[in-house]
Design a protein around this motif. Structure first.
Motif, PDB file in Angstrom:
ATOM      1  N   HIS A  59       0.805  -1.217   0.000  1.00 53.12           N
ATOM      2  CA  HIS A  59       0.000   0.000   0.000  1.00 53.12           C
ATOM      3  C   HIS A  59       0.845   1.278   0.000  1.00 53.12           C
ATOM      4  O   HIS A  59       0.380   2.322  -0.449  1.00 53.12           O
ATOM      5  N   PHE A  60       2.073   1.220   0.490  1.00 49.99           N
ATOM      6  CA  PHE A  60       2.895   2.424   0.570  1.00 49.99           C
ATOM      7  C   PHE A  60       3.279   2.986  -0.790  1.00 49.99           C
ATOM      8  O   PHE A  60       3.046   4.165  -1.053  1.00 49.99           O
ATOM      9  N   PRO A  61       3.857   2.210  -1.703  1.00 51.01           N
ATOM     10  CA  PRO A  61       4.191   2.814  -2.998  1.00 51.01           C
ATOM     11  C   PRO A  61       2.963   3.250  -3.783  1.00 51.01           C
ATOM     12  O   PRO A  61       2.995   4.258  -4.487  1.00 51.01           O
ATOM     13  N   ILE A  62       1.870   2.517  -3.630  1.00 55.07           N
ATOM     14  CA  ILE A  62       0.639   2.901  -4.342  1.00 55.07           C
ATOM     15  C   ILE A  62       0.151   4.252  -3.845  1.00 55.07           C
ATOM     16  O   ILE A  62      -0.140   5.156  -4.641  1.00 55.07           O
ATOM     17  N   ALA A  63       0.062   4.420  -2.543  1.00 56.05           N
ATOM     18  CA  ALA A  63      -0.440   5.673  -1.977  1.00 56.05           C
ATOM     19  C   ALA A  63       0.497   6.837  -2.279  1.00 56.05           C
ATOM     20  O   ALA A  63       0.041   7.935  -2.638  1.00 56.05           O
ATOM     21  N   LEU A  64       1.794   6.606  -2.158  1.00 56.85           N
ATOM     22  CA  LEU A  64       2.750   7.682  -2.431  1.00 56.85           C
ATOM     23  C   LEU A  64       2.725   8.086  -3.905  1.00 56.85           C
ATOM     24  O   LEU A  64       2.824   9.268  -4.236  1.00 56.85           O
ATOM     25  N   PHE A  65       2.590   7.120  -4.791  1.00 60.26           N
ATOM     26  CA  PHE A  65       2.522   7.430  -6.220  1.00 60.26           C
ATOM     27  C   PHE A  65       1.255   8.218  -6.557  1.00 60.26           C
ATOM     28  O   PHE A  65       1.307   9.215  -7.273  1.00 60.26           O
ATOM     29  N   TYR A 115       9.315  14.226  -3.732  1.00 60.36           N
ATOM     30  CA  TYR A 115       9.673  13.367  -2.609  1.00 60.36           C
ATOM     31  C   TYR A 115       8.682  12.218  -2.430  1.00 60.36           C
ATOM     32  O   TYR A 115       9.057  11.144  -1.947  1.00 60.36           O
ATOM     33  N   ASN A 116       7.432  12.415  -2.797  1.00 62.89           N
ATOM     34  CA  ASN A 116       6.485  11.303  -2.786  1.00 62.89           C
ATOM     35  C   ASN A 116       6.887  10.246  -3.803  1.00 62.89           C
ATOM     36  O   ASN A 116       6.807   9.048  -3.534  1.00 62.89           O
ATOM     37  N   LEU A 117       7.318  10.699  -4.989  1.00 67.49           N
ATOM     38  CA  LEU A 117       7.785   9.741  -5.999  1.00 67.49           C
ATOM     39  C   LEU A 117       9.050   9.022  -5.533  1.00 67.49           C
ATOM     40  O   LEU A 117       9.203   7.823  -5.758  1.00 67.49           O
ATOM     41  N   ILE A 165      11.580   4.050  -3.662  1.00 65.42           N
ATOM     42  CA  ILE A 165      12.366   3.314  -2.668  1.00 65.42           C
ATOM     43  C   ILE A 165      11.535   2.202  -2.029  1.00 65.42           C
ATOM     44  O   ILE A 165      12.031   1.099  -1.801  1.00 65.42           O
ATOM     45  N   SER A 166      10.258   2.481  -1.781  1.00 66.57           N
ATOM     46  CA  SER A 166       9.430   1.472  -1.116  1.00 66.57           C
ATOM     47  C   SER A 166       9.056   0.313  -2.033  1.00 66.57           C
ATOM     48  O   SER A 166       8.555  -0.705  -1.548  1.00 66.57           O
ATOM     49  N   THR A 167       9.300   0.430  -3.339  1.00 67.90           N
ATOM     50  CA  THR A 167       9.046  -0.728  -4.201  1.00 67.90           C
ATOM     51  C   THR A 167      10.052  -1.849  -3.948  1.00 67.90           C
ATOM     52  O   THR A 167       9.738  -3.014  -4.198  1.00 67.90           O
ATOM     53  N   SER A 226       7.032  -1.221 -10.856  1.00 68.87           N
ATOM     54  CA  SER A 226       8.182  -0.736 -10.096  1.00 68.87           C
ATOM     55  C   SER A 226       9.159   0.009 -11.002  1.00 68.87           C
ATOM     56  O   SER A 226       9.643   1.103 -10.652  1.00 68.87           O
ATOM     57  N   VAL A 227       9.432  -0.541 -12.162  1.00 63.82           N
ATOM     58  CA  VAL A 227      10.333   0.139 -13.103  1.00 63.82           C
ATOM     59  C   VAL A 227       9.735   1.473 -13.547  1.00 63.82           C
ATOM     60  O   VAL A 227      10.439   2.489 -13.616  1.00 63.82           O
ATOM     61  N   MET A 228       8.444   1.491 -13.806  1.00 60.46           N
ATOM     62  CA  MET A 228       7.796   2.747 -14.236  1.00 60.46           C
ATOM     63  C   MET A 228       7.856   3.807 -13.142  1.00 60.46           C
ATOM     64  O   MET A 228       8.067   4.981 -13.437  1.00 60.46           O
ATOM     65  N   ILE A 229       7.674   3.409 -11.892  1.00 57.72           N
ATOM     66  CA  ILE A 229       7.762   4.373 -10.793  1.00 57.72           C
ATOM     67  C   ILE A 229       9.175   4.955 -10.708  1.00 57.72           C
ATOM     68  O   ILE A 229       9.354   6.172 -10.557  1.00 57.72           O
ATOM     69  N   TRP A 230      10.187   4.103 -10.873  1.00 56.43           N
ATOM     70  CA  TRP A 230      11.575   4.597 -10.855  1.00 56.43           C
ATOM     71  C   TRP A 230      11.834   5.521 -12.035  1.00 56.43           C
ATOM     72  O   TRP A 230      12.510   6.538 -11.881  1.00 56.43           O
ATOM     73  N   VAL A 231      11.321   5.196 -13.202  1.00 56.88           N
ATOM     74  CA  VAL A 231      11.525   6.046 -14.380  1.00 56.88           C
ATOM     75  C   VAL A 231      10.835   7.398 -14.217  1.00 56.88           C
ATOM     76  O   VAL A 231      11.407   8.442 -14.519  1.00 56.88           O
ATOM     77  N   VAL A 232       9.618   7.394 -13.687  1.00 49.72           N
ATOM     78  CA  VAL A 232       8.884   8.643 -13.474  1.00 49.72           C
ATOM     79  C   VAL A 232       9.599   9.515 -12.444  1.00 49.72           C
ATOM     80  O   VAL A 232       9.672  10.722 -12.582  1.00 49.72           O
TER      81      VAL A 232
END
Length: 112
Positions: A31-37, A61-63, A68-70, A105-111
């Motif tokens: 739930h943490f990476p989803i909510a932060l994203f 910083y949310n991104l 990191i949380s992924t 996870s890769v998309m979150i890091w790229v964004v």
């Protein structure tokens, strides 16, 4: 004839049981990476619309937090697979779940 198995009830305040459960951490951590994203996605257009630098920093910083949380989420997901399914070859929905988790996870890091 019904067979009734009597088990000792689990204590929700027993940290050993909660922290060492075979798959519980993944279910909680996801739930943490989803909510932060989602929060970052909300802050970014708001920052652009209002021209407020603080909101843009918050989105950044949310991104970063989501990215990191992924890492522990992926690790606990793989551990849950190994413990629950004893490392069986994944197929169907579980394979799709693993592939989409890695892609997300890769998309979150790229964004970020």
């Amino acid at each position: 004839m019904a067979i009734v198995l009597l088990r000792t009830p689990l204590n929700p305040f027993d940290l050993k049981t909660v922290l060492l459960a075979k798959h519980a951490q993944h279910v909680v951590l996801i739930h943490f990476p989803i909510a932060l994203f989602i929060a970052a996605v909300a802050f970014d257009p708001t920052a652009q619309w209002t021209k407020r630098r603080g909101l843009a920093d918050t989105a950044y910083y949310n991104l970063l937090g989501a990215a990191i949380s992924t890492l522990p989420v992926l690790a606990t997901g793989i551990l849950a697979w190994q413990y629950q399914l004893e490392g069986q070859k994944l197929k169907g929905i579980l394979l799709l779940h693993l592939v989409l988790a890695c892609v997300s996870s890769v998309m979150i890091w790229v964004v970020w």
